[in-house]
Enzyme design. Structure first.
Site, PDB file in Angstrom:
ATOM      1  N   ASP A  25      -5.770  13.130  -8.910  1.00 30.44           N
ATOM      2  CA  ASP A  25      -5.648  12.940 -10.359  1.00 30.44           C
ATOM      3  C   ASP A  25      -5.861  14.277 -11.082  1.00 30.44           C
ATOM      4  OD1 ASP A  25      -5.628   9.926 -10.074  1.00 30.44           O
ATOM      5  OD2 ASP A  25      -7.553  10.426  -9.186  1.00 30.44           O
ATOM      6  N   HIS A  84     -10.671   6.036  -9.857  1.00 32.60           N
ATOM      7  CA  HIS A  84      -9.298   6.400  -9.447  1.00 32.60           C
ATOM      8  C   HIS A  84      -8.420   5.173  -9.677  1.00 32.60           C
ATOM      9  CE1 HIS A  84      -5.862   7.935  -7.372  1.00 32.60           C
ATOM     10  NE2 HIS A  84      -5.873   6.895  -6.558  1.00 32.60           N
TER      11      HIS A  84
HETATM   12  N1  LIG Z   1      -7.285   8.240  -3.653  1.00 34.90           N
HETATM   13  C1  LIG Z   1      -6.039   8.646  -3.807  1.00 34.90           C
HETATM   14  O1  LIG Z   1      -5.770   9.562  -4.596  1.00 34.90           O
HETATM   15  C2  LIG Z   1      -4.914   8.014  -3.060  1.00 34.90           C
HETATM   16  C3  LIG Z   1      -5.146   6.972  -2.201  1.00 34.90           C
HETATM   17  N2  LIG Z   1      -4.131   6.404  -1.504  1.00 34.90           N
HETATM   18  C4  LIG Z   1      -4.477   5.328  -0.591  1.00 34.90           C
HETATM   19  O2  LIG Z   1      -4.584   5.857   0.730  1.00 34.90           O
HETATM   20  C5  LIG Z   1      -4.452   4.796   1.676  1.00 34.90           C
HETATM   21  C6  LIG Z   1      -3.542   5.210   2.813  1.00 34.90           C
HETATM   22  O3  LIG Z   1      -2.229   5.450   2.339  1.00 34.90           O
HETATM   23  P1  LIG Z   1      -1.022   5.670   3.388  1.00 34.90           P
HETATM   24  O4  LIG Z   1      -1.415   6.627   4.447  1.00 34.90           O
HETATM   25  O5  LIG Z   1       0.187   5.949   2.575  1.00 34.90           O
HETATM   26  O6  LIG Z   1      -0.914   4.206   3.992  1.00 34.90           O
HETATM   27  P2  LIG Z   1      -0.294   3.762   5.401  1.00 34.90           P
HETATM   28  O7  LIG Z   1      -0.149   2.275   5.322  1.00 34.90           O
HETATM   29  O8  LIG Z   1       0.889   4.602   5.754  1.00 34.90           O
HETATM   30  O9  LIG Z   1      -1.440   4.130   6.450  1.00 34.90           O
HETATM   31  C7  LIG Z   1      -2.658   3.456   6.487  1.00 34.90           C
HETATM   32  C8  LIG Z   1      -3.062   3.407   7.948  1.00 34.90           C
HETATM   33  O10 LIG Z   1      -4.387   2.880   7.991  1.00 34.90           O
HETATM   34  C9  LIG Z   1      -4.480   2.100   9.164  1.00 34.90           C
HETATM   35  N3  LIG Z   1      -5.662   1.246   9.054  1.00 34.90           N
HETATM   36  C10 LIG Z   1      -5.778   0.062   8.413  1.00 34.90           C
HETATM   37  N4  LIG Z   1      -7.001  -0.451   8.595  1.00 34.90           N
HETATM   38  C11 LIG Z   1      -7.680   0.433   9.354  1.00 34.90           C
HETATM   39  C12 LIG Z   1      -8.984   0.453   9.898  1.00 34.90           C
HETATM   40  N5  LIG Z   1      -9.839  -0.564   9.708  1.00 34.90           N
HETATM   41  N6  LIG Z   1      -9.352   1.509  10.642  1.00 34.90           N
HETATM   42  C13 LIG Z   1      -8.491   2.521  10.886  1.00 34.90           C
HETATM   43  N7  LIG Z   1      -7.232   2.552  10.418  1.00 34.90           N
HETATM   44  C14 LIG Z   1      -6.836   1.520   9.641  1.00 34.90           C
HETATM   45  C15 LIG Z   1      -3.138   1.378   9.239  1.00 34.90           C
HETATM   46  O11 LIG Z   1      -2.865   0.912  10.543  1.00 34.90           O
HETATM   47  C16 LIG Z   1      -2.192   2.483   8.791  1.00 34.90           C
HETATM   48  O12 LIG Z   1      -1.684   3.221   9.897  1.00 34.90           O
HETATM   49  C17 LIG Z   1      -3.966   3.593   0.863  1.00 34.90           C
HETATM   50  O13 LIG Z   1      -5.086   2.767   0.589  1.00 34.90           O
HETATM   51  C18 LIG Z   1      -3.472   4.217  -0.445  1.00 34.90           C
HETATM   52  O14 LIG Z   1      -3.525   3.316  -1.508  1.00 34.90           O
HETATM   53  C19 LIG Z   1      -2.841   6.867  -1.590  1.00 34.90           C
HETATM   54  C20 LIG Z   1      -2.560   7.912  -2.439  1.00 34.90           C
HETATM   55  C21 LIG Z   1      -3.569   8.547  -3.253  1.00 34.90           C
HETATM   56  O1  LIG Z   2      -1.198   4.226  -6.694  1.00 34.21           O
HETATM   57  C1  LIG Z   2      -1.210   4.097  -5.448  1.00 34.21           C
HETATM   58  O2  LIG Z   2      -0.930   3.040  -4.847  1.00 34.21           O
HETATM   59  C2  LIG Z   2      -1.628   5.261  -4.608  1.00 34.21           C
HETATM   60  C3  LIG Z   2      -2.595   6.074  -5.334  1.00 34.21           C
HETATM   61  O3  LIG Z   2      -3.770   5.807  -5.349  1.00 34.21           O
HETATM   62  C4  LIG Z   2      -2.108   7.193  -6.127  1.00 34.21           C
HETATM   63  O4  LIG Z   2      -0.975   7.635  -5.939  1.00 34.21           O
HETATM   64  O5  LIG Z   2      -2.886   7.676  -6.964  1.00 34.21           O
END
Ligand SMILES: NC(=O)C1=CN([C@@H]2O[C@H](COP(=O)(O)OP(=O)(O)OC[C@H]3O[C@@H](n4cnc5c(N)ncnc54)[C@H](O)[C@@H]3O)[C@@H](O)[C@H]2O)C=CC1
Ligand SMILES: O=C([O-])CC(=O)C(=O)O
Length: 337
Positions: free
Chosen positions: A160, A188
Site C-alpha cells: 500500500d 490492509h
Molecule cells: N498483504 C498484501 O499486500 C497482499 C496480500 N495478498 C495475499 O497473499 C496471499 C497469497 O497470494 P497468492 O500467492 O497470489 O495466492 P496463491 O493462491 O497463488 O498461493 C497461495 C498458496 O498458499 C498455499 N497454502 C494454502 N494454505 C496453506 C497452508 N496452510 N500452509 C502452507 N501453504 C498454504 C496454497 O496451496 C497456494 O499454493 C493471498 O491471501 C492474497 O490475498 C496478495 C497481494 C497483496
Molecule cells: O486485494 C487482494 O485480493 C490482494 C491484496 O491484498 C492487494 O492487492 O492488496
C-alpha cells in the site's frame, strides 16, 4: 559463502507470490549480497508439487548465496530454526463465503503456524504476514506464539505504501525516490488511510505542492479524498480487474522491501509503513496489528513519534482501527485468539 546461512521459511511457496519471492530472496535481494540463505518451503499437500518445481528451478539458477532448499507440508519442519518467516499461504475468499467463514478458515492456518513458530523457530525469528486478511492473520499467529515477543509479528502494508508513492509520483512528476514521509495507517483493506500530510516531494511539502498544482488547498483536499485515497486503498481490486488475478510481483517486491528494511535498517531514507502490534500509539487500540509510520534500526521497528494528526486524519485512522477491532472481536468469539 563464509557466514552461517539465514533460514527463511515461506508458506504458500508453491503459489504465485511464493514463486515471485523465492528467486529474489535466493539472489540476495532481501537480506543482502553477503548473506547466504537456507529456504524452507511450506505447502499443503496439493501445493507440494508446485513448490518442488520451484525448488528444482532454484537449483537450476545456481545462486551462489543459496545454501539449501527444503520442501515440506509439516509446519514443525518448515519453521525449524526459522530466522525469517514469510506467511504468504492463506485461504482466499470464495463465492458464498462470509467474513466469519474466511476468518475461521484462516484461523485454522495461522493458529497452528503461530504455535509451530513458537515451538520451533529461532530465538530471533521475524514474521511478516502477507496472506489476507493480513493484519488479523498476524494477530492470530502472534496470539498463538506466547513465547515470541509480539513485536516480531508484523503484517504487510508496504505494498500500500509503495502504491501511494507510485500515485504521488505520477501526480507530481517527482521520481519515487524523491518522495518521503508517506504513511499508511490501519488495516490492509479498503479502510486503510494513505496519509500525505507530512510527506515531501523533492524536499517540498506535498500538501503545498498539491495546492499549487491544483489551484488551492480545497481542490488539493478533494483530489486526496476523491482520487488518491480510494485509488491506493482499492488498488488491489483494480489490479484484479485489469490483470484478471491479484497482485503478485508487486506484492513480492513489497515483502522483500519490508524484510530488508526491518533486518538491514531504514537508514537515512526516512520512514516507511508496516503493520505492528499496537501499544496504543496515536490512539490506536492496543493489541491490534495496525499500520504505522515506522523506521527500523538494529533489526527492530519503531513507530515514528510526534506527528500531528488533524481531525480528518483522526477520523480516517479511527475508522480503519475500528475495522481491526471488529476483526479481533470476530476471531476472539471464534476462539482463535
Ligand atoms: N498483504 C498484501 O499486500 C497482499 C496480500 N495478498 C495475499 O497473499 C496471499 C497469497 O497470494 P497468492 O500467492 O497470489 O495466492 P496463491 O493462491 O497463488 O498461493 C497461495 C498458496 O498458499 C498455499 N497454502 C494454502 N494454505 C496453506 C497452508 N496452510 N500452509 C502452507 N501453504 C498454504 C496454497 O496451496 C497456494 O499454493 C493471498 O491471501 C492474497 O490475498 C496478495 C497481494 C497483496
Ligand atoms: O486485494 C487482494 O485480493 C490482494 C491484496 O491484498 C492487494 O492487492 O492488496
Amino acid at each position: 559463502m563464509g557466514r552461517t546461512p539465514v533460514t527463511v521459511t515461506i508458506t504458500g511457496a508453491g503459489g504465485q507470490i511464493g514463486y515471485a519471492l523465492l528467486f529474489r530472496i535466493a539472489s540476495g535481494g532481501m537480506l543482502g549480497d553477503d548473506t547466504p540463505v537456507r529456504l524452507r518451503l511450506l505447502e499443503i499437500p496439493q501445493g507440494l508439487r508446485a513448490a518442488e518445481g520451484a525448488a528444482l528451478e532454484l537449483q537450476d539458477s545456481a545462486f551462489p548465496l543459496l545454501a539449501h532448499v527444503d520442501v515440506t507440508d509439516d509446519p514443525a519442519v518448515a519453521f525449524d530454526g526459522a530466522n525469517v518467516a514469510l506467511l504468504v499461504g492463506a485461504r482466499p475468499r470464495t463465492a458464498g463465503m462470509e467474513r466469519g467463514d474466511l476468518l475461521q478458515a484462516n484461523g485454522g492456518i495461522f493458529g497452528p503456524q503461530g504455535r509451530a513458530i513458537n515451538d520451533h523457530a529461532a530465538d530471533d525469528v521475524r514474521v511478516a504476514v502477507v496472506g489476507n486478511p493480513a493484519n488479523t492473520n498476524a494477530l492470530i499467529a502472534a496470539s498463538n506464539a506466547p513465547d515470541v515477543p509480539r513485536e516480531r509479528f508484523t503484517a504487510l502494508t508496504r505494498l500500500d505504501h509503495n502504491r501511494a508513492l507510485g500515485q504521488l509520483s505520477a501526480a507530481l512528476g517527482t521520481p519515487v525516490g524523491g518522495i518521503r514521509g508517506v504513511t499508511i495507517w490501519g488495516n490492509h483493506s479498503a479502510t486503510q488511510f494513505p496519509d500525505v500530510a507530512h510527506a515531501t516531494a523533492g524536499g517540498d511539502p506535498v500538501p503545498t505542492v498539491l495546492a499549487a498544482r491544483m489551484g488551492g488547498t480545497e481542490a488539493a483536499h478533494d483530489w486526496l479524498v476523491d482520487q488518491f485515497i480510494p485509488r491506493v486503498a482499492r488498488r488491489g481490486a483494480e489490479i484484479i480487474e485489469v490483470r484478471g488475478s491479484s497482485s503478485v510481483a508487486s506484492a513480492a517486491s513489497a515483502t522483500i522491501d519490508h524484510v530488508r528494511d526491518w533486518v538491514l535498517g531504514t537508514g537515512d531514507r526516512g520512514w516507511t509503513s508496516a503493520a505492528l502490534w499496537s501499544h496504543g500509539e496515536y490512539g490506536v487500540a492496543e493489541g491490534v496489528i495496525s499500520s504505522f509510520p515506522v523506521t527500523s534500526q538494529d533489526g527492530t521497528w519503531s513507530v515514528v513519534e510526534g506527528l500531528a494528526v488533524d481531525a480528518f486524519a483522526r477520523e480516517r485512522i479511527d475508522a480503519s482501527v475500528a475495522e481491526l477491532v471488529d476483526e479481533r472481536e470476530a476471531v476472539r468469539s471464534l476462539g482463535l485468539i
